[in-house]
Design an enzyme around this catalytic site. Structure first.
Site, mmCIF file in Angstrom:
data_model
loop_
_atom_site.group_PDB
_atom_site.id
_atom_site.type_symbol
_atom_site.label_atom_id
_atom_site.label_comp_id
_atom_site.label_asym_id
_atom_site.label_seq_id
_atom_site.Cartn_x
_atom_site.Cartn_y
_atom_site.Cartn_z
ATOM 1 C CE1 TYR A 30 1.141 -0.206 4.384
ATOM 2 C CE2 TYR A 30 0.070 1.932 4.341
ATOM 3 C CZ TYR A 30 0.901 1.030 4.964
ATOM 4 O OH TYR A 30 1.499 1.368 6.150
ATOM 5 C CE LYS A 144 3.206 3.398 3.226
ATOM 6 N NZ LYS A 144 3.315 3.469 4.672
ATOM 7 C CD GLU A 176 10.134 2.003 10.342
ATOM 8 O OE1 GLU A 176 9.986 2.956 9.579
ATOM 9 O OE2 GLU A 176 9.788 0.840 10.047
ATOM 10 C CG LEU A 200 8.230 2.651 4.789
ATOM 11 C CD1 LEU A 200 7.828 1.353 4.097
ATOM 12 C CD2 LEU A 200 7.013 3.503 5.047
HETATM 13 N N1 PDD Z 1 2.930 5.440 7.624
HETATM 14 N N2 PDD Z 1 7.614 4.076 8.929
HETATM 15 C C1 PDD Z 1 6.460 3.382 8.986
HETATM 16 C C2 PDD Z 1 6.441 2.060 9.657
HETATM 17 C C3 PDD Z 1 5.297 3.929 8.411
HETATM 18 O O1 PDD Z 1 4.136 3.230 8.449
HETATM 19 C C4 PDD Z 1 5.344 5.208 7.805
HETATM 20 C C5 PDD Z 1 4.143 5.825 7.157
HETATM 21 C C6 PDD Z 1 6.571 5.894 7.786
HETATM 22 C C7 PDD Z 1 6.721 7.266 7.154
HETATM 23 O O2 PDD Z 1 6.624 7.188 5.739
HETATM 24 P P1 PDD Z 1 6.133 8.426 4.870
HETATM 25 O O3 PDD Z 1 6.984 9.588 5.264
HETATM 26 O O4 PDD Z 1 6.357 7.993 3.487
HETATM 27 O O5 PDD Z 1 4.676 8.655 5.225
HETATM 28 C C8 PDD Z 1 7.683 5.289 8.353
HETATM 29 C C9 PDD Z 1 1.758 5.777 6.870
HETATM 30 C C10 PDD Z 1 1.448 7.232 6.831
HETATM 31 C C11 PDD Z 1 0.591 4.906 7.335
HETATM 32 O O6 PDD Z 1 0.787 3.706 7.414
HETATM 33 O O7 PDD Z 1 -0.490 5.425 7.555
#
Ligand code: PDD
Length: 289
Positions: A30, A144, A176, A200
């Site tokens: 996703y 992801k 993270e 991620l």
């Molecule tokens: N989450 N690490 C994890 C485990 C994440 O699920 C996310 C993002 C990030 C940050 O990624 P980005 O900057 O590309 O949003 C880091 C999204 C927003 C979610 O699952 O809703």
């Protein structure tokens, strides 16, 4: 309005098979793409990451980048909010239950949107609470994947403690957070862990690193130990929905020392302001620049 397998419809009408491998195995990937003033932010980068996730799980991308762009544009236009989170998901499709990836299935493609509400001015000013937990997830956090049970368990443990995030540590080093990347400030230098299979590759993480570089803010991308995390002057989390948010207490203890203890620090405040400026600049740029 949502998109499912070729059609646009109200979400109540969207139906998938109970044999969908997304439902049975969490066999899908996703993206969450922020949209400001009806313009997707860093769309090309999100689509590149989607492709990497699909390649990692041997899923053939059902759409070209231009087809994704068109679909996402229609979803943005078909929903009422100026600022949106576009959520897209591709699963391997429906098949008799078997762990081995079946070949040649028709993937299930789903796109929806919700209102994007960035952290409130009060939260930005106060910062958020977090707890530190062992990173109990699998070793392919670079994908992801919709299989988010580990992340959901950790985030729930944080919520149980009244915290906004769980910051994760594996073998003594910071990875993270349950749904965001983490930056710290030590002796005035911004530190964040390098990309690897343990985190991620955040799109916001990349934007923040670009901002640090462009503004000559001292930073290093290198492993960060748990003790550096716990003694940091500042801790921030970054994600598409939370942007750059200060963490001001860790396990109930204030982050930082002196008069700034338990409050957002100066480096994070500057990066937050630069991030907001960058967003405005991108929103105002010509559509196909
Ligand atoms: N989450 N690490 C994890 C485990 C994440 O699920 C996310 C993002 C990030 C940050 O990624 P980005 O900057 O590309 O949003 C880091 C999204 C927003 C979610 O699952 O809703």
């Amino acid at each position: 309005m949502i998109y499912l397998n070729g059609d646009f419809m109200p979400i109540e009408q969207a139906k998938i098979s109970v044999l969908d491998r997304g439902f049975i195995f969490g066999d899908g990937v996703y993206e969450v793409i922020p949209v400001y003033s009806r313009r997707p932010f860093r769309l090309a980068e999100h689509l590149v990451r989607l492709q990497s996730s699909m390649d990692a799980i041997r899923l053939v991308n059902p759409n070209s980048a231009s087809k994704w762009t068109e679909l996402i544009g229609k979803i943005i236009a078909g929903n009422p909010w100026e600022d949106q989170n576009v959520y897209l998901q591709v699963t391997r499709g429906a098949a008799k239950r078997d762990h081995v990836f079946p070949k040649g299935l028709k993937p299930t493609v789903f796109v929806m949107a919700s209102e994007l509400v960035p952290p409130s001015a009060e939260l930005v000013k106060s910062g958020a609470k977090a707890i530190v937990l062992p990173d109990t997830r699998w070793l392919r956090c670079d994908i992801k994947s919709t299989s988010l049970l580990g992340n959901c368990m950790l985030r729930t443990l944080a919520a149980d403690e009244g915290c906004a995030e769980a910051i994760l540590v594996r073998d003594g080093v910071l990875t993270e957070a349950s749904a965001s990347n983490v930056f710290i400030v030590k002796n005035g230098t911004v530190l964040t862990p390098p990309k690897s299979h343990l985190i991620l590759p955040g799109i916001t993480y990349d934007v923040v690193l670009e901002i640090l570089r462009a503004n000559a803010i001292t930073h290093e991308v290198r492993p960060v130990t748990e003790s550096e995390l716990r003694s940091a002057e500042e801790v921030w989390i970054t994600s598409s929905s939370r942007e750059v948010l200060a963490i001001t207490t860790l396990d109930g203890k204030p982050v930082g020392k002196g008069e700034k203890a338990g409050k957002p620090g100066p480096v994070g405040e500057r990066v937050y302001a630069l991030y907001q400026q960058y967003k405005v600049k991108v929103m105002r740029a010509p559509a196909h620049a």
